[in-house]
Write an enzyme that holds these catalytic residues in place. Structure first.
Site, PDB file in Angstrom:
ATOM      1  N   GLY A   1       0.831  -1.199   0.000  1.00 23.97           N
ATOM      2  CA  GLY A   1       0.000   0.000   0.000  1.00 23.97           C
ATOM      3  C   GLY A   1       0.861   1.241   0.000  1.00 23.97           C
ATOM      4  N   GLY A   2       0.245   2.363  -0.318  1.00 20.74           N
ATOM      5  CA  GLY A   2       0.945   3.642  -0.287  1.00 20.74           C
ATOM      6  C   GLY A   2       0.981   4.217   1.120  1.00 20.74           C
TER       7      GLY A   2
ATOM      8  N   ARG B   1       0.044   5.986   4.390  1.00 17.84           N
ATOM      9  CA  ARG B   1      -1.208   6.209   5.119  1.00 17.84           C
ATOM     10  C   ARG B   1      -2.406   5.528   4.442  1.00 17.84           C
ATOM     11  NH1 ARG B   1       1.233   7.152   9.568  1.00 17.84           N
ATOM     12  NH2 ARG B   1       1.624   9.299  10.173  1.00 17.84           N
ATOM     13  N   SER B   2      -2.142   4.458   3.728  1.00 17.10           N
ATOM     14  CA  SER B   2      -3.233   3.742   3.046  1.00 17.10           C
ATOM     15  C   SER B   2      -4.007   2.835   3.987  1.00 17.10           C
ATOM     16  CB  SER B   2      -2.662   2.900   1.896  1.00 17.10           C
ATOM     17  OG  SER B   2      -1.765   1.918   2.399  1.00 17.10           O
TER      18      SER B   2
ATOM     19  N   ALA C   1       9.906  -4.861  14.014  1.00 11.82           N
ATOM     20  CA  ALA C   1      10.013  -3.470  13.560  1.00 11.82           C
ATOM     21  C   ALA C   1      11.374  -3.271  12.921  1.00 11.82           C
ATOM     22  CB  ALA C   1       9.828  -2.517  14.735  1.00 11.82           C
TER      23      ALA C   1
ATOM     24  N   HIS D   1       1.804   3.071  16.723  1.00 16.19           N
ATOM     25  CA  HIS D   1       1.768   1.658  16.347  1.00 16.19           C
ATOM     26  C   HIS D   1       1.722   0.769  17.593  1.00 16.19           C
ATOM     27  CE1 HIS D   1       2.718   1.210  11.882  1.00 16.19           C
ATOM     28  NE2 HIS D   1       2.498   2.495  12.071  1.00 16.19           N
ATOM     29  N   ARG D   2       2.534   1.093  18.592  1.00 14.84           N
ATOM     30  CA  ARG D   2       2.594   0.259  19.794  1.00 14.84           C
ATOM     31  C   ARG D   2       1.277   0.296  20.555  1.00 14.84           C
ATOM     32  NH1 ARG D   2       8.707   1.828  21.884  1.00 14.84           N
ATOM     33  NH2 ARG D   2       9.818   0.280  20.612  1.00 14.84           N
TER      34      ARG D   2
ATOM     35  N   ARG E   1      -1.594   0.609  19.380  1.00 10.74           N
ATOM     36  CA  ARG E   1      -2.640  -0.069  18.613  1.00 10.74           C
ATOM     37  C   ARG E   1      -2.535  -1.588  18.726  1.00 10.74           C
ATOM     38  NH1 ARG E   1      -2.000   2.358  13.141  1.00 10.74           N
ATOM     39  NH2 ARG E   1      -0.614   0.600  12.742  1.00 10.74           N
TER      40      ARG E   1
END
Length: 400
Positions: A229-230, A232-233, A253, A271-272, A274
């Site tokens: 994906g691009g 922020r997709s 990571a 990210h963490r 989430r």
């Protein structure tokens, strides 16, 4: 043991009354779902919902033989007016077991949210577990029992419930996981089937009758998946979603911590926050040993940062170094990685950027990176059973 699903939807049903969302607008025909209610062998009714008698009649059954009605939802009284001839609904206290004259045994399973789960054992020994909406088992133990033959959880709303069941062996490869309490969080049809299959679960239309213990329809969980994906997709969210129903995931990571870069630190923190708390994080670009070792599922985020590190290691940005051996060294590293993916026994979900559809980079180094990332994505993707492209938060299936 025979199970008829009189409804498979959320408590408000699907579509929700007066809801204008896209998921509700397309929940028509077989995609429409009444509130979840289960009829076990025509004698045990789990949750009493509006229209249960009509739903049973449409499925070719009668509620006339029901000897016990149990409620799972977090309230004390019956969900609706009790039809004539049905016993008054009740609830089994957590941890207690109820023995029915029909030979069924029902044990109340404590939940981590209001409500009651029920483990039902049939006269012939088949076992099913039914969980209320928005809840997961609390302190579940099997006490040496085998995995359940069938589990009916809120897969979309509480995927961690399925992860907890897998962690203690309550769900195994032959367990038929049927998604219930389905709401408008996921569009019905192909998108719902895709998401559930990634978790090893499936949905069935209202009125379906299933034989508990028959597992031929249990979907195979893909072992290797590449999510492209691009920027922020939604590709990382999609990748994480594919493993949130599994315990002990190792999140790899590849970007490092980049000391002093506050914007990058903010991304890492997001990210963490989430990710499920049971996941472990490993910061490394040394992917081959992880792929070659046995262990829990891997989520690699992302291959584009792995490539940056690999190109740095061979000084690929210098034309002389590149032509003098850097290109060959990079291709060897990519081949080593793709070979490890081909041989791995672990479940792997990897994320990578799709950068070849935009403008041509203005610099030679930018064009070199774009070209090598395209080759890496193609090589890695060739070894994966599932290949997805995420655009505007929507996953398009390229393979699998």
């Amino acid at each position: 043991m025979e199970l008829t699903l009189l409804g498979t939807g959320a408590p408000a049903g699907l579509p929700r009354p007066d809801c204008p969302c896209a998921a509700c607008a397309t929940a028509l025909g077989e995609q429409a779902r009444a509130a979840t209610a289960l009829l076990v062998d025509g004698t045990l009714l789990l949750d009493l919902t509006p229209g249960a008698a009509f739903a049973a009649a449409r499925a070719g059954h009668s509620l006339g033989g029901v000897r016990q009605v149990l409620l799972s939802h977090p309230h004390d009284g019956p969900a609706v007016e009790v039809p004539a001839g049905l016993p008054q609904p009740g609830r089994v206290p957590d941890g207690r077991e109820l023995a029915l004259l029909t030979g069924h045994r029902v044990r109340a399973v404590p939940m981590d949210a209001p409500g009651t789960g029920y483990a039902v054992t049939g006269p012939d020994g088949q076992r099913l577990l039914y969980l209320p909406p928005g809840a997961a088992p609390a302190g579940l133990g099997l006490n040496g029992d085998p995995a359940y033959d069938m589990v009916l959880p809120d897969v979309v709303g509480r995927p961690d419930a399925l992860a907890k069941l897998r962690a203690v062996g309550a769900v195994g490869p032959a367990t038929d996981v049927i998604a219930v309490h389905l709401d408008h969080d996921v569009p019905p049809g192909a998108e719902l089937r895709r998401r559930l299959a990634a978790a090893g679960a499936r949905a069935v239309p209202d009125g379906s009758t299933l034989d508990v213990g028959v597992y031929e329809d249990v979907p195979d969980v893909p072992r290797r998946t590449l999510v492209l994906g691009g920027a922020r997709s939604g590709k990382s969210v999609e990748a994480e979603r594919r493993l949130e129903a599994f315990p002990d995931v190792v999140y790899v990571a590849t970007g490092g911590c980049r000391n002093g870069d506050n914007e990058w630190a903010s991304r890492v923190h997001t990210h963490r926050e989430r990710r499920p708390g049971s996941w472990r994080t490993t910061e490394t670009c040394d992917l081959v040993p992880l792929l070659e070792a046995d262990g829990p599922p891997l989520l690699i985020d992302c291959l584009s940062l792995w490539l940056t590190d690999a190109m740095d290691s061979v000084n690929a940005w210098d034309d002389a170094e590149w032509s003098g051996g850097g290109e060959r060294a990079l291709r060897a590293r990519v081949e080593e990685l793709t070979s490890a993916v081909r041989r791995t026994r672990r479940t792997v979900v990897a994320v990578s950027n799709e950068v070849g559809s935009g403008i041509v980079p203005a610099t030679a180094s930018g064009r070199r990176y774009r070209d090598e990332l395209g080759r890496l994505n193609a090589g890695f993707g060739a070894e994966c059973e599932h290949l997805l492209l995420v655009v505007a938060g929507q996953a398009l299936t390229l393979r699998g």
